[in-house]
Write a protein that holds these residues in place. Structure first.
Motif, PDB file in Angstrom:
ATOM      1  N   THR A 172       9.210 -11.340  14.817  1.00 21.82           N
ATOM      2  CA  THR A 172       9.165 -12.367  13.768  1.00 21.82           C
ATOM      3  C   THR A 172       9.542 -11.754  12.422  1.00 21.82           C
ATOM      4  O   THR A 172       9.614 -10.539  12.289  1.00 21.82           O
ATOM      5  CB  THR A 172       7.753 -12.963  13.627  1.00 21.82           C
ATOM      6  OG1 THR A 172       6.907 -11.925  13.114  1.00 21.82           O
ATOM      7  CG2 THR A 172       7.200 -13.453  14.939  1.00 21.82           C
ATOM      8  N   ASN A 173       9.728 -12.609  11.431  1.00 23.20           N
ATOM      9  CA  ASN A 173       9.984 -12.114  10.076  1.00 23.20           C
ATOM     10  C   ASN A 173       8.680 -11.768   9.352  1.00 23.20           C
ATOM     11  O   ASN A 173       8.704 -11.123   8.319  1.00 23.20           O
ATOM     12  CB  ASN A 173      10.724 -13.169   9.248  1.00 23.20           C
ATOM     13  CG  ASN A 173      12.210 -13.195   9.575  1.00 23.20           C
ATOM     14  OD1 ASN A 173      12.703 -12.305  10.274  1.00 23.20           O
ATOM     15  ND2 ASN A 173      12.906 -14.190   9.086  1.00 23.20           N
ATOM     16  N   GLN A 174       7.564 -12.256   9.880  1.00 27.89           N
ATOM     17  CA  GLN A 174       6.288 -12.064   9.200  1.00 27.89           C
ATOM     18  C   GLN A 174       5.797 -10.635   9.373  1.00 27.89           C
ATOM     19  O   GLN A 174       5.954 -10.025  10.431  1.00 27.89           O
ATOM     20  CB  GLN A 174       5.213 -13.001   9.778  1.00 27.89           C
ATOM     21  CG  GLN A 174       5.171 -14.368   9.135  1.00 27.89           C
ATOM     22  CD  GLN A 174       6.483 -15.113   9.299  1.00 27.89           C
ATOM     23  OE1 GLN A 174       6.955 -15.263  10.423  1.00 27.89           O
ATOM     24  NE2 GLN A 174       7.090 -15.541   8.202  1.00 27.89           N
ATOM     25  N   PRO A 175       5.151 -10.112   8.330  1.00 17.87           N
ATOM     26  CA  PRO A 175       4.549  -8.786   8.483  1.00 17.87           C
ATOM     27  C   PRO A 175       3.237  -8.904   9.250  1.00 17.87           C
ATOM     28  O   PRO A 175       2.748 -10.020   9.497  1.00 17.87           O
ATOM     29  CB  PRO A 175       4.277  -8.370   7.039  1.00 17.87           C
ATOM     30  CG  PRO A 175       4.053  -9.657   6.307  1.00 17.87           C
ATOM     31  CD  PRO A 175       4.914 -10.680   6.990  1.00 17.87           C
ATOM     32  N   LEU A 176       2.660  -7.767   9.564  1.00 12.50           N
ATOM     33  CA  LEU A 176       1.338  -7.781  10.185  1.00 12.50           C
ATOM     34  C   LEU A 176       0.298  -8.169   9.134  1.00 12.50           C
ATOM     35  O   LEU A 176      -0.516  -9.065   9.342  1.00 12.50           O
ATOM     36  CB  LEU A 176       1.050  -6.390  10.773  1.00 12.50           C
ATOM     37  CG  LEU A 176      -0.264  -6.217  11.489  1.00 12.50           C
ATOM     38  CD1 LEU A 176      -0.354  -7.145  12.693  1.00 12.50           C
ATOM     39  CD2 LEU A 176      -0.433  -4.771  11.941  1.00 12.50           C
ATOM     40  N   TYR A 177       0.322  -7.475   8.001  1.00  9.28           N
ATOM     41  CA  TYR A 177      -0.551  -7.819   6.864  1.00  9.28           C
ATOM     42  C   TYR A 177       0.323  -7.805   5.622  1.00  9.28           C
ATOM     43  O   TYR A 177       1.022  -6.824   5.359  1.00  9.28           O
ATOM     44  CB  TYR A 177      -1.667  -6.796   6.667  1.00  9.28           C
ATOM     45  CG  TYR A 177      -2.507  -6.542   7.898  1.00  9.28           C
ATOM     46  CD1 TYR A 177      -3.279  -7.549   8.470  1.00  9.28           C
ATOM     47  CD2 TYR A 177      -2.535  -5.282   8.479  1.00  9.28           C
ATOM     48  CE1 TYR A 177      -4.057  -7.308   9.592  1.00  9.28           C
ATOM     49  CE2 TYR A 177      -3.306  -5.020   9.603  1.00  9.28           C
ATOM     50  CZ  TYR A 177      -4.066  -6.038  10.159  1.00  9.28           C
ATOM     51  OH  TYR A 177      -4.819  -5.791  11.265  1.00  9.28           O
ATOM     52  N   GLU A 178       0.254  -8.881   4.866  1.00  6.58           N
ATOM     53  CA  GLU A 178       1.154  -8.983   3.713  1.00  6.58           C
ATOM     54  C   GLU A 178       0.611  -8.248   2.493  1.00  6.58           C
ATOM     55  O   GLU A 178      -0.577  -7.958   2.410  1.00  6.58           O
ATOM     56  CB  GLU A 178       1.406 -10.467   3.373  1.00  6.58           C
ATOM     57  CG  GLU A 178       0.246 -11.214   2.734  1.00  6.58           C
ATOM     58  CD  GLU A 178      -0.753 -11.786   3.740  1.00  6.58           C
ATOM     59  OE1 GLU A 178      -0.654 -11.487   4.948  1.00  6.58           O
ATOM     60  OE2 GLU A 178      -1.657 -12.533   3.301  1.00  6.58           O
ATOM     61  N   PHE A 179       1.494  -8.020   1.551  1.00 10.77           N
ATOM     62  CA  PHE A 179       1.122  -7.453   0.255  1.00 10.77           C
ATOM     63  C   PHE A 179       0.005  -8.301  -0.370  1.00 10.77           C
ATOM     64  O   PHE A 179       0.049  -9.521  -0.329  1.00 10.77           O
ATOM     65  CB  PHE A 179       2.347  -7.443  -0.671  1.00 10.77           C
ATOM     66  CG  PHE A 179       2.033  -7.052  -2.083  1.00 10.77           C
ATOM     67  CD1 PHE A 179       1.955  -5.711  -2.427  1.00 10.77           C
ATOM     68  CD2 PHE A 179       1.800  -8.014  -3.066  1.00 10.77           C
ATOM     69  CE1 PHE A 179       1.650  -5.333  -3.741  1.00 10.77           C
ATOM     70  CE2 PHE A 179       1.494  -7.638  -4.375  1.00 10.77           C
ATOM     71  CZ  PHE A 179       1.413  -6.305  -4.701  1.00 10.77           C
ATOM     72  N   GLY A 180      -0.987  -7.628  -0.930  1.00 12.29           N
ATOM     73  CA  GLY A 180      -2.071  -8.349  -1.610  1.00 12.29           C
ATOM     74  C   GLY A 180      -3.193  -8.793  -0.691  1.00 12.29           C
ATOM     75  O   GLY A 180      -4.192  -9.341  -1.140  1.00 12.29           O
ATOM     76  N   TYR A 181      -3.027  -8.528   0.631  1.00 17.64           N
ATOM     77  CA  TYR A 181      -4.005  -8.998   1.614  1.00 17.64           C
ATOM     78  C   TYR A 181      -5.220  -8.078   1.682  1.00 17.64           C
ATOM     79  O   TYR A 181      -5.105  -6.865   1.578  1.00 17.64           O
ATOM     80  CB  TYR A 181      -3.329  -9.052   2.985  1.00 17.64           C
ATOM     81  CG  TYR A 181      -4.246  -9.319   4.147  1.00 17.64           C
ATOM     82  CD1 TYR A 181      -4.654 -10.611   4.452  1.00 17.64           C
ATOM     83  CD2 TYR A 181      -4.697  -8.270   4.956  1.00 17.64           C
ATOM     84  CE1 TYR A 181      -5.497 -10.852   5.539  1.00 17.64           C
ATOM     85  CE2 TYR A 181      -5.531  -8.503   6.042  1.00 17.64           C
ATOM     86  CZ  TYR A 181      -5.935  -9.801   6.323  1.00 17.64           C
ATOM     87  OH  TYR A 181      -6.757 -10.027   7.392  1.00 17.64           O
ATOM     88  N   GLY A 182      -6.376  -8.677   1.900  1.00 19.49           N
ATOM     89  CA  GLY A 182      -7.594  -7.916   2.106  1.00 19.49           C
ATOM     90  C   GLY A 182      -8.763  -8.871   2.180  1.00 19.49           C
ATOM     91  O   GLY A 182      -8.848  -9.816   1.386  1.00 19.49           O
ATOM     92  N   LEU A 183      -9.665  -8.654   3.140  1.00 18.40           N
ATOM     93  CA  LEU A 183     -10.798  -9.566   3.332  1.00 18.40           C
ATOM     94  C   LEU A 183     -12.058  -9.019   2.671  1.00 18.40           C
ATOM     95  O   LEU A 183     -12.072  -7.903   2.159  1.00 18.40           O
ATOM     96  CB  LEU A 183     -11.049  -9.756   4.831  1.00 18.40           C
ATOM     97  CG  LEU A 183      -9.869 -10.263   5.659  1.00 18.40           C
ATOM     98  CD1 LEU A 183     -10.226 -10.221   7.144  1.00 18.40           C
ATOM     99  CD2 LEU A 183      -9.479 -11.672   5.234  1.00 18.40           C
ATOM    100  N   SER A 184     -13.105  -9.837   2.756  1.00 16.44           N
ATOM    101  CA  SER A 184     -14.409  -9.456   2.221  1.00 16.44           C
ATOM    102  C   SER A 184     -15.427  -9.848   3.297  1.00 16.44           C
ATOM    103  O   SER A 184     -15.095 -10.587   4.228  1.00 16.44           O
ATOM    104  CB  SER A 184     -14.646 -10.269   0.941  1.00 16.44           C
ATOM    105  OG  SER A 184     -16.004 -10.304   0.610  1.00 16.44           O
ATOM    106  N   TYR A 185     -16.665  -9.390   3.178  1.00 16.30           N
ATOM    107  CA  TYR A 185     -17.684  -9.876   4.119  1.00 16.30           C
ATOM    108  C   TYR A 185     -18.038 -11.331   3.826  1.00 16.30           C
ATOM    109  O   TYR A 185     -18.655 -12.006   4.623  1.00 16.30           O
ATOM    110  CB  TYR A 185     -18.936  -8.999   4.067  1.00 16.30           C
ATOM    111  CG  TYR A 185     -18.681  -7.602   4.591  1.00 16.30           C
ATOM    112  CD1 TYR A 185     -17.739  -7.391   5.592  1.00 16.30           C
ATOM    113  CD2 TYR A 185     -19.383  -6.506   4.096  1.00 16.30           C
ATOM    114  CE1 TYR A 185     -17.486  -6.123   6.086  1.00 16.30           C
ATOM    115  CE2 TYR A 185     -19.137  -5.230   4.591  1.00 16.30           C
ATOM    116  CZ  TYR A 185     -18.186  -5.040   5.578  1.00 16.30           C
ATOM    117  OH  TYR A 185     -17.942  -3.793   6.061  1.00 16.30           O
TER     118      TYR A 185
END
Ligand code: NOJ
Length: 760
Positions: A631-644
């Motif tokens: 696909t054209n999509q990355p695995l994790y995009e720039f700026g991505y990050g989760l929280s609890y």
């Protein structure tokens, strides 16, 4: 020692007086640095001037290839004759004092040396690698991290760091992505500014600040195929809109030095590149500091095919604006003749020397060349609690939560049986990362130590795969085993008998950094295989990644409940990871660089162009910009990050839908903490300029801020869009704004959730 310094000052003052400059001893203090520099310059022979432009590596550490004339005896000889203006890789008060003494007490003019060192992410006490720090998006903490690094380095005799590296890169194969701030020029500029301010502080002449160096000017991060030192060929638009902004930000922060780079740019090596160094840097940007070459990069213009021999290389470099020669031995050998032959104007030599002496004055080296050489301070400051606290704070804020599907994290602190598995889980070396020659090996807190320190849980450790030791110039090259599966059995048994498995996998520290490009972005060695074997017996896996670049971890993302990106976090690594795993710190980091799904997608970055065929035109169509096997999509995009916790973005409002001369638009939205934990979110604003004289990216980060919310709490967050934010380097070869239609996007990553339109 003091006698010699005052002898030098008196000599200078006497000279000033003899030149009828109307100064006396008292008044000398008030004479501006520029006048002092001029007065010294007037005392110098051409050879002494050239000496100031010569930088030698010390006699111990080596951070590049050494030519045969680089032997110690030769260097000592030059040092004594005043033919060396700077040394690098001399460290520690005792060693620095030794070389400084020769420069100050044995040379005719007694001009002190400026002592350079790669303080890239700390000196002895290490903060996270720069890419990890960038993931914090926390400019104050990043600035503080540079400030404590400066303090510790300065206490060890160093007064000049070869940092920050501000090269933008879109290619995770390039080993030096670990040393930069990632792929984005806006975030990169903010971080570049913060780092310079951190190193140089408010007062460069203070004992705890050092000169910074903006590097590598320019384009080094765009090496073809991600291979270090490789060819760079980019458009003017990419150069100005993407590569140069962080360098310009360091000028705004008053950076004292620049380093040019190994690569060629559109056929001309950066070291011999007049356009870059004279026209842009010293011309358009009015830069007053000096430019040092990269290690041997003047001589490397010969294999580049740009200079036919050493003499011509020296001529090209100095005429192009490279003021100091790092380890090519070419200025000291050839410039005198080049000046005499009229190939190099002595005015250029004077200009280079003035720049170098000015920085030495600003550092206060002429007032006291031994100001960084205090054995007591060295002991007191090195490894102090203040520095360790700062790097721990930086480390926990650098961690990015990539996945937490079943809320496996945070882990309970009591009553949990944890299997800790992986070759990096009790490794005290890898977390130190690449670029840490001032630090002692094996001095990081390991994950095993961290987990033990922060809980009463029973932790059973099993390595699974061994590290393999090899030999390099660092004498410590190691990699992760590719053949030996004997540790699998014990690791599998350990996983079976425990509630949760914490697997620590990734790259050994020196699998990233200079000269460490990789053609694969998979977990190196047998780690992927081990991970899949463990998964067969226990699915409650928390994967802790320890690495210096984005990795393609598709299988882990598809199968595992929890993944944290812990990079190479430095000395306090294990403590920071334990704080995050146990929920003492709720992760808040966001990726500064896109994680690809496969190496074939690289270079991959969020602010790409749209192309003429961006989307699938209809069912079963093939003629659009895509891969047939990915696909054209990355695995994790720039700026991505989760929280609890979780955040909700809503109610986007614009104060106006038009930006005019003199007015701006207020963009506001509501951010709500919809989860169970207090958390911090980096909210991001992106803009798209829909049409331009040069095609514009699909999105560009233009602002961000951090918002902390308690569970259930909401806040209105406001950004301001100004006309200046819409500028870019246009087809007119100018920074300007072009009227037209724009989109604004808001979200917690470059995959934004809110959008609106406006016009200029
Ligand atoms: C070469 C690297 O490219 C540069 O960044 C570093 O500062 C010098 N070596 C000195 O170690």
């Amino acid at each position: 020692m003091k006698k010699v310094i005052s002898a030098f000052l008196i000599c200078t003052v006497v000279f000033l007086v003899s030149c009828n400059q109307n100064v006396n001893l008292e008044g000398a203090k008030e004479v501006s640095i520029s006048k002092k520099v001029d007065s010294i310059l007037a005392l110098m022979t051409l050879q002494e001037k050239i000496g100031q432009m010569n930088q030698y590596n010390g006699f111990w550490d080596v951070t590049g290839p050494t030519p045969k004339e680089g032997d110690a005896a030769h260097k000592y000889e030059h040092l004594k004759s005043g033919l060396v203006g700077s040394m690098l890789n001399v460290r520690g008060v005792e060693e620095v004092t030794k070389v400084q003494k020769i420069a100050v007490e044995e040379t005719r003019l007694g001009i002190p040396l400026i002592i350079g060192f790669d303080v890239i992410h700390g000196y002895k006490t290490l903060s996270p690698i720069p890419l990890a720090e960038a993931a914090s998006w926390d400019l104050e903490v990043i600035k503080n991290s540079a400030a404590v690094a400066a303090k510790e380095a300065a206490a060890n005799g160093i007064n000049w760091t070869f940092a920050p590296m501000v090269d933008i890169s879109r290619d995770a194969r390039w080993g030096r992505v670990m040393e930069g701030a990632g792929e984005d020029p806006f975030l990169g500029s903010k971080i570049a500014y913060a780092r310079v301010k951190g190193f140089q502080g408010e007062d460069l002449s203070a004992v705890n600040t050092i000169a910074a160096c903006s590097k590598h000017f320019a384009g080094y991060g765009f090496a073809e195929a991600g291979k270090d030192y490789n060819t760079v060929d980019v458009s003017l638009s990419t150069l100005y809109n993407t590569i140069l902004p962080p360098f310009k930000a360091t000028i705004d922060a008053d950076v004292k030095t620049f380093m040019n780079s190994f690569n060629e740019l559109a056929g001309i090596p950066a070291t011999g590149n007049k356009f870059l160094q004279r026209d842009v840097l010293k011309g358009d940007w009015n830069y007053k500091g000096f430019v040092v070459s990269d290690w041997g990069s003047i001589a490397e213009m010969i294999p580049h095919g740009y200079a036919k021999d050493g003499k011509q290389a020296a001529e090209l470099a100095v005429n192009a604006g490279s003021d100091m020669d790092m380890e090519s031995y070419l200025y000291v050998n050839h410039i005198e003749a080049l000046v005499k032959e009229g190939k190099v104007n002595e005015k250029l030599i004077d200009d280079a020397v003035k720049r170098i002496l000015t920085v030495k004055f600003e550092l206060g080296l002429f007032d006291d060349p031994y100001k960084y050489c205090d054995l007591e301070r060295e002991k007191l400051v090195t490894g102090s609690k203040e520095i360790n606290d700062a790097v721990l704070d930086m480390a926990k804020k650098s961690i990015v939560l990539l996945k937490n599907e079943k809320q496996l994290l945070p882990l309970k602190k009591e009553g949990l049986k944890i299997a800790l598995i992986g070759p990096l889980a009790n490794d005290k070396n890898s977390p130190l990362g690449s670029w840490r020659i001032g630090a002692d090996d094996n001095t990081a807190v390991s994950v095993l130590e961290g987990l033990q320190a922060y809980s009463g849980n029973k932790i059973t450790f099993s390595k699974g795969v061994e590290l393999v030791n090899g030999e390099t110039i660092f004498g410590m090259e190691t990699s992760i085993n590719t053949t030996d599966r004997t540790g699998f059995k014990e690791a599998i048994a350990t996983a079976k008998n425990n509630d949760v498995v914490v697997m620590v996998l990734g790259e050994y520290s020196y699998q990233t950094g200079e000269g460490r490009s990789r053609a694969s972005l998979d977990l190196p060695g047998l780690q992927q295989e081990l991970l899949e074997e463990i998964y067969k017996v226990n699915k409650n896996i928390v994967l802790v990644l320890m690495n210096g670049r984005p990795l393609a971890i598709n299988w882990a993302n598809d199968n595992l409940p929890s993944i944290i990106e812990a990079w190479h976090l430095g000395t306090q690594s294990g403590n920071a990871i334990a704080q995050v795993l146990y929920g003492d710190y709720n992760p808040s980091g966001k990726l500064p660089m896109t994680f690809p799904k496969s190496v074939g997608q690289v270079p991959i970055y969020y602010n790409h162009k749209n192309t003429g065929r961006p989307t699938i035109p209809g069912p079963n169509q093939v003629f659009w910009s895509h891969y047939i096997d990915e696909t054209n999509q990355p695995l994790y995009e720039f700026g991505y990050g989760l929280s609890y916790t979780t955040f909700k973005y809503e109610n986007l409002k614009l104060s106006s839908t038009t930006v005019n001369e003199g007015n701006s638009i207020e963009v506001s939205f509501t951010l709500t903490n919809t989860g169970k934990y207090e958390g911090k979110e980096v909210t991001q604003l992106y803009i798209r300029d829909l049409f331009g004289s040069i095609t514009r990216p699909v999105k560009e980060l233009k602002d961000f801020n951090m918002v902390t919310l308690k569970p259930g709490e909401s806040k209105t967050v406001t950004f301001t869009i100004t006309k200046e934010m819409l500028q870019f380097y246009t087809a007119n070869n100018k920074w300007e704004v072009e009227p037209g239609d724009f989109k604004v996007y808001i979200g917690g990553s470059s995959n934004t959730v809110l959008e609106a339109d406006f016009t200029l």
